[in-house]
Write a protein that holds these residues in place. Structure first.
Motif, PDB file in Angstrom:
ATOM      1  N   MET A 134       5.960  -0.769  -4.278  1.00  0.00           N
ATOM      2  CA  MET A 134       6.760  -0.386  -3.114  1.00  0.00           C
ATOM      3  C   MET A 134       6.115  -0.948  -1.848  1.00  0.00           C
ATOM      4  O   MET A 134       4.893  -1.095  -1.777  1.00  0.00           O
ATOM      5  CB  MET A 134       6.871   1.139  -3.013  1.00  0.00           C
ATOM      6  CG  MET A 134       7.638   1.789  -4.140  1.00  0.00           C
ATOM      7  SD  MET A 134       7.607   3.609  -3.993  1.00  0.00           S
ATOM      8  CE  MET A 134       8.468   3.836  -2.416  1.00  0.00           C
ATOM      9  N   LEU A 135       6.954  -1.252  -0.860  1.00  0.00           N
ATOM     10  CA  LEU A 135       6.480  -1.835   0.390  1.00  0.00           C
ATOM     11  C   LEU A 135       6.539  -0.825   1.523  1.00  0.00           C
ATOM     12  O   LEU A 135       7.430   0.012   1.581  1.00  0.00           O
ATOM     13  CB  LEU A 135       7.332  -3.059   0.760  1.00  0.00           C
ATOM     14  CG  LEU A 135       7.564  -4.107  -0.328  1.00  0.00           C
ATOM     15  CD1 LEU A 135       8.357  -5.276   0.248  1.00  0.00           C
ATOM     16  CD2 LEU A 135       6.250  -4.584  -0.917  1.00  0.00           C
ATOM     17  N   ASP A 136       5.567  -0.935   2.434  1.00  0.00           N
ATOM     18  CA  ASP A 136       5.511  -0.103   3.637  1.00  0.00           C
ATOM     19  C   ASP A 136       5.200  -1.033   4.808  1.00  0.00           C
ATOM     20  O   ASP A 136       4.093  -1.556   4.905  1.00  0.00           O
ATOM     21  CB  ASP A 136       4.434   0.965   3.485  1.00  0.00           C
ATOM     22  CG  ASP A 136       4.335   1.883   4.702  1.00  0.00           C
ATOM     23  OD1 ASP A 136       4.989   1.591   5.722  1.00  0.00           O
ATOM     24  OD2 ASP A 136       3.609   2.885   4.637  1.00  0.00           O
ATOM     25  N   CYS A 137       6.170  -1.246   5.685  1.00  0.00           N
ATOM     26  CA  CYS A 137       5.997  -2.162   6.815  1.00  0.00           C
ATOM     27  C   CYS A 137       5.698  -1.440   8.119  1.00  0.00           C
ATOM     28  O   CYS A 137       5.811  -2.025   9.203  1.00  0.00           O
ATOM     29  CB  CYS A 137       7.249  -3.023   6.976  1.00  0.00           C
ATOM     30  SG  CYS A 137       7.524  -4.187   5.626  1.00  0.00           S
ATOM     31  N   VAL A 159       0.821  -1.214   0.000  1.00  0.00           N
ATOM     32  CA  VAL A 159       0.000   0.000   0.000  1.00  0.00           C
ATOM     33  C   VAL A 159       0.856   1.266   0.000  1.00  0.00           C
ATOM     34  O   VAL A 159       0.323   2.382  -0.049  1.00  0.00           O
ATOM     35  CB  VAL A 159      -0.955  -0.019   1.216  1.00  0.00           C
ATOM     36  CG1 VAL A 159      -0.201   0.327   2.503  1.00  0.00           C
ATOM     37  CG2 VAL A 159      -2.138   0.903   1.021  1.00  0.00           C
ATOM     38  N   ALA A 160       2.168   1.126   0.026  1.00  0.00           N
ATOM     39  CA  ALA A 160       3.077   2.277   0.149  1.00  0.00           C
ATOM     40  C   ALA A 160       2.778   3.424  -0.824  1.00  0.00           C
ATOM     41  O   ALA A 160       2.741   4.588  -0.416  1.00  0.00           O
ATOM     42  CB  ALA A 160       4.528   1.828  -0.001  1.00  0.00           C
ATOM     43  N   PRO A 161       2.559   3.173  -2.121  1.00  0.00           N
ATOM     44  CA  PRO A 161       2.280   4.302  -3.026  1.00  0.00           C
ATOM     45  C   PRO A 161       1.022   5.080  -2.642  1.00  0.00           C
ATOM     46  O   PRO A 161       0.978   6.306  -2.783  1.00  0.00           O
ATOM     47  CB  PRO A 161       2.119   3.621  -4.390  1.00  0.00           C
ATOM     48  CG  PRO A 161       2.925   2.361  -4.277  1.00  0.00           C
ATOM     49  CD  PRO A 161       2.701   1.901  -2.868  1.00  0.00           C
ATOM     50  N   LEU A 162       0.000   4.375  -2.138  1.00  0.00           N
ATOM     51  CA  LEU A 162      -1.221   5.054  -1.707  1.00  0.00           C
ATOM     52  C   LEU A 162      -0.969   5.881  -0.453  1.00  0.00           C
ATOM     53  O   LEU A 162      -1.453   7.012  -0.325  1.00  0.00           O
ATOM     54  CB  LEU A 162      -2.327   4.034  -1.453  1.00  0.00           C
ATOM     55  CG  LEU A 162      -2.988   3.420  -2.690  1.00  0.00           C
ATOM     56  CD1 LEU A 162      -3.880   2.253  -2.302  1.00  0.00           C
ATOM     57  CD2 LEU A 162      -3.777   4.480  -3.444  1.00  0.00           C
ATOM     58  N   VAL A 163      -0.206   5.312   0.474  1.00  0.00           N
ATOM     59  CA  VAL A 163       0.139   6.048   1.687  1.00  0.00           C
ATOM     60  C   VAL A 163       0.890   7.318   1.314  1.00  0.00           C
ATOM     61  O   VAL A 163       0.642   8.410   1.846  1.00  0.00           O
ATOM     62  CB  VAL A 163       0.990   5.171   2.625  1.00  0.00           C
ATOM     63  CG1 VAL A 163       1.501   5.988   3.810  1.00  0.00           C
ATOM     64  CG2 VAL A 163       0.174   3.982   3.129  1.00  0.00           C
ATOM     65  N   ASN A 164       1.796   7.181   0.388  1.00  0.00           N
ATOM     66  CA  ASN A 164       2.569   8.330  -0.086  1.00  0.00           C
ATOM     67  C   ASN A 164       1.651   9.369  -0.732  1.00  0.00           C
ATOM     68  O   ASN A 164       1.721  10.563  -0.435  1.00  0.00           O
ATOM     69  CB  ASN A 164       3.626   7.845  -1.086  1.00  0.00           C
ATOM     70  CG  ASN A 164       4.557   8.957  -1.532  1.00  0.00           C
ATOM     71  OD1 ASN A 164       4.589  10.022  -0.941  1.00  0.00           O
ATOM     72  ND2 ASN A 164       5.303   8.694  -2.592  1.00  0.00           N
ATOM     73  N   ALA A 165       0.769   8.905  -1.582  1.00  0.00           N
ATOM     74  CA  ALA A 165      -0.116   9.819  -2.307  1.00  0.00           C
ATOM     75  C   ALA A 165      -1.067  10.560  -1.378  1.00  0.00           C
ATOM     76  O   ALA A 165      -1.378  11.735  -1.594  1.00  0.00           O
ATOM     77  CB  ALA A 165      -0.915   9.046  -3.356  1.00  0.00           C
TER      78      ALA A 165
END
Length: 341
Positions: free
Chosen positions: A166-169, A115-121
Motif C-alpha cells: 500500500m502507498l502513503d503519499c 511505508v503505509a502498512p507500517l504507518v497504519n500499524a
C-alpha cells in the motif's frame, strides 16, 4: 554619421524608459490577494499580487490533488490503487509517484511511500494507537520497499510485486499541492506570491513591501497541540520552495514511552535519531517535502552525505547534541538567507 545615428536612437530609448516605468507602476498598483482555508487535513494561506481573486481556480487545483493522492478519500486514485482496483492513473499520481521513487533511490529507501502498512500499524495513518510487536513488523517486510513497485508512464500503470503493498503519499502531497498552486499562479502571469499549506511553502518574487518573503522556522518543543509558535530563525527567501519535517509535535505516548511519527522504512520502527526538525529548501516543494522526511530518518551524518551529492538542496537542521542541548547545522549556502536577529 555617428552623432546623427545616435540622435535617431534617442526617441526609442526614451520610449523604452517610459514603457518600463509604466509597467513597474502598474505592477506596484496591483493589490495583493489573500486566500485561506482547509485542505488535506490542514490549513492553507496563499498571498499573491493580482487584480483578480483566483481562489476558485486554486480550490479546483487542490481538489484534483486530493482526488488523486488522499488516503482518506475512498474514491481517490491512491485509495483505489491500494485496493488493487483497475484504475486509470491521473497526471498528479504519476508525477508524485515518479518523484517519490527518485528520492527513494537517492536516499537508499529512507523516503519510501510503501511505508503505509507500517504507518497504519503504528497508529498514525488510521489512528489504531497500539504499538505493533516485532512479529507484526517482520510480517510486513515482504511487501514494504520502494523496489517492490514499478511505474510505467505509457500507458500509465503501477505494478506491485505483492498485492498487499500500500502507498502513503502524505509526506509529499502537501508539498506537491503547493507546487500545483504555484504553477496555476504563474499561468495567470502572477509573479509575486507565497503559497503555504500546512507549513510547506513556495515563494516567488517579492512581498507587498517589495522585499524577499520572510519564512519562519519553528523552534522544536514538545508541543503536540501546536500552541507554541516560537521561532528558531527566519529565512529571507524567494523563488524557492521550503518544507519542514519534525518529530517534536507529532508523537504520542504509550506505556510511558514516546513514539515519533516518522517511521524508518528499513527498521519498521519510529526513528530514534537526534534530529528534531529538518527544513529543506529545493526547486520544488514536493522535492523539499520528500527530502525533509528522508533526513529525519537518516540523521545528521546521513543527511550531510546526501547533501554533498545535491547542490540544489539547502537544509537547516535542529538536533540534540551529546549534552542534550538543542543545536543547529545548516548548509553553508543557506547562510546568506538567514535573517540576523
Amino acid at each position: 554619421m555617428k552623432p546623427k545615428s545616435l540622435y535617431w536612437q534617442i526617441p526609442f530609448l526614451l520610449l523604452l524608459i517610459v514603457g518600463t516605468v509604466v509597467i513597474i507602476k502598474q505592477q506596484n498598483d496591483q493589490p495583493f490577494q489573500h486566500n485561506e482555508g482547509k485542505v488535506f487535513g490542514t490549513f492553507y494561506h496563499i498571498t499573491y499580487q493580482s487584480q483578480h481573486d483566483l481562489h476558485r481556480e486554486i480550490l479546483a487545483e487542490l481538489e484534483k490533488v486530493d482526488a488523486s493522492l488522499s488516503m482518506f478519500n475512498q474514491q481517490s486514485t491512491l485509495s483505489r490503487v491500494n485496493r488493487n482496483e483497475n484504475v486509470e492513473l491521473d497526471d498528479c499520481f504519476v508525477e508524485v509517484v515518479s518523484l517519490a521513487q527518485q528520492v527513494s533511490a537517492e536516499t537508499n529507501g529512507a523516503f519510501d511511500i510503501t511505508v503505509a502498512p507500517l504507518v497504519n500499524a503504528w497508529g498514525f495513518g488510521f489512528k489504531q494507537g497500539t504499538p505493533p510487536t516485532r512479529h507484526v513488523i517482520d510480517s510486513m517486510r515482504p511487501f514494504i520497499g520502494y523496489q517492490k513497485i514499478s511505474l510505467c508512464k505509457h500507458p500509465a500503470r503501477l505494478t506491485k510485486q505483492d498485492p498487499r503493498t500500500m502507498l502513503d503519499c502524505s509526506a509529499i502531497a502537501k508539498g506537491y499541492g503547493c507546487d500545483v498552486v504555484a504553477r496555476l499562479l504563474k499561468q495567470h502571469d502572477v509573479t509575486n506570491f507565497m503559497v503555504e499549506i500546512g507549513g510547506e511553502v513556495v515563494t516567488n518574487g517579492v512581498n507587498a513591501n517589495r522585499t524577499a518573503w520572510r519564512i519562519g522556522v519553528t523552534k522544536p518543543t514538545d508541543d503536540s497541540l501546536s500552541v507554541n509558535g516560537e521561532l528558531q530563525t527566519v529565512l529571507n527567501i524567494t523563488d524557492r520552495a521550503m518544507a519542514t519535517s519534525g518529530n517534536y509535535r507529532k508523537f504520542y505516548y504509550k506505556n510511558g514511552r514516546k513514539y515519533a511519527h516518522t517511521i524508518n522504512p528499513t527498521s519498521g520502527y519510529p526513528v530514534q535519531h537526534n534530529i528534531l526538525s529538518a527544513t529543506v529548501l529545493a526547486p520544488s516543494c514536493a522535492t523539499a517535502d520528500a527530502y525533509a522526511t528522508a533526513f529525519m530518518v537518516l540523521g545528521l551524518e546521513g543527511a550531510q552525505k546526501i547533501l554533498a551529492r545535491h547542490s540544489e538542496l539547502m537544509v537547516y537542521l535542529i538536533y540534540t547534541d551529546k549534552q542534550g542541548r538543542n543545536a543547529v547545522w545548516f548548509s553553508p549556502s543557506l547562510k546568506k538567507y538567514i535573517q540576523e536577529k
